[in-house]
Design a protein around this motif. Structure first.
Motif, mmCIF file in Angstrom:
data_model
loop_
_atom_site.group_PDB
_atom_site.id
_atom_site.type_symbol
_atom_site.label_atom_id
_atom_site.label_comp_id
_atom_site.label_asym_id
_atom_site.label_seq_id
_atom_site.Cartn_x
_atom_site.Cartn_y
_atom_site.Cartn_z
ATOM 1 N N SER A 84 -55.619 17.122 -3.429
ATOM 2 C CA SER A 84 -55.399 16.343 -2.222
ATOM 3 C C SER A 84 -54.224 15.396 -2.474
ATOM 4 O O SER A 84 -53.881 15.112 -3.619
ATOM 5 N N GLU A 86 -52.649 11.690 -2.204
ATOM 6 C CA GLU A 86 -52.958 10.267 -2.081
ATOM 7 C C GLU A 86 -51.719 9.481 -2.469
ATOM 8 O O GLU A 86 -51.251 9.566 -3.598
ATOM 9 N N LYS A 87 -51.183 8.727 -1.514
ATOM 10 C CA LYS A 87 -49.991 7.897 -1.743
ATOM 11 C C LYS A 87 -48.838 8.735 -2.293
ATOM 12 O O LYS A 87 -48.236 8.402 -3.313
ATOM 13 N N LYS A 90 -50.092 14.067 -5.854
ATOM 14 C CA LYS A 90 -51.049 15.157 -5.859
ATOM 15 C C LYS A 90 -52.172 14.821 -6.842
ATOM 16 O O LYS A 90 -51.916 14.553 -8.014
ATOM 17 N N LYS A 100 -62.456 12.177 -7.638
ATOM 18 C CA LYS A 100 -61.186 12.417 -8.318
ATOM 19 C C LYS A 100 -61.443 12.800 -9.766
ATOM 20 O O LYS A 100 -62.296 12.201 -10.432
#
Length: 102
Positions: A84, A86-87, A90, A100
Motif C-alpha cells: 500500500s 503511505e506518504k 510503498k 504494516k
C-alpha cells in the motif's frame, strides 16, 4: 520478491514443513532464500592450513521462496504480503489483518 531479510517465515512443504525461522539471506536471481535452522545439511570440511581443523559442519542450504509464507507479527498467522502507499512510500502489509510489516 516479497520476502525480505529479517522476516519470520513458516515453511509450507518439504522435509521441514511447519518450521519457522528468520530469513538470513535472499537470492532474487535464483528465487531462493536461506532460513535459520531450516534445510540443514552436513558439509565435510578438510583442513587446508596447518593448525586448521577438519570435520563435519552443519550448514543451512537455500530453499525456494515459494515454499514459505511470511508470519505476521500482529496476528501471528502465515499470510501473503500486499503493498500500500503511505506518504508517497510503498509499504508492505499483511493481507489478513492489514498490519504494516517491518
Amino acid at each position: 520478491m516479497r520476502i525480505k531479510k529479517g522476516d519470520t517465515v513458516k515453511v509450507l512443504s518439504g522435509n521441514d514443513k511447519d518450521k519457522t525461522g528468520e530469513v538470513l539471506e535472499i537470492m532474487p536471481k535464483a528465487d531462493k532464500i536461506i532460513v535459520k535452522d531450516v534445510n540443514i545439511r552436513k558439509k565435510h570440511v578438510k583442513a587446508r592450513k596447518q593448525g586448521e581443523e577438519s570435520g563435519i559442519l552443519s550448514v543451512e542450504c537455500p530453499i525456494p521462496s515459494s515454499k514459505v509464507n511470511v508470519v505476521c507479527p500482529k496476528c501471528g498467522k502465515t499470510t501473503k504480503v500486499g503493498f500500500s502507499m503511505e506518504k508517497n512510500e510503498k509499504v508492505r502489509v499483511c493481507k489478513k489483518c492489514g498490519a504494516k510489516l517491518k
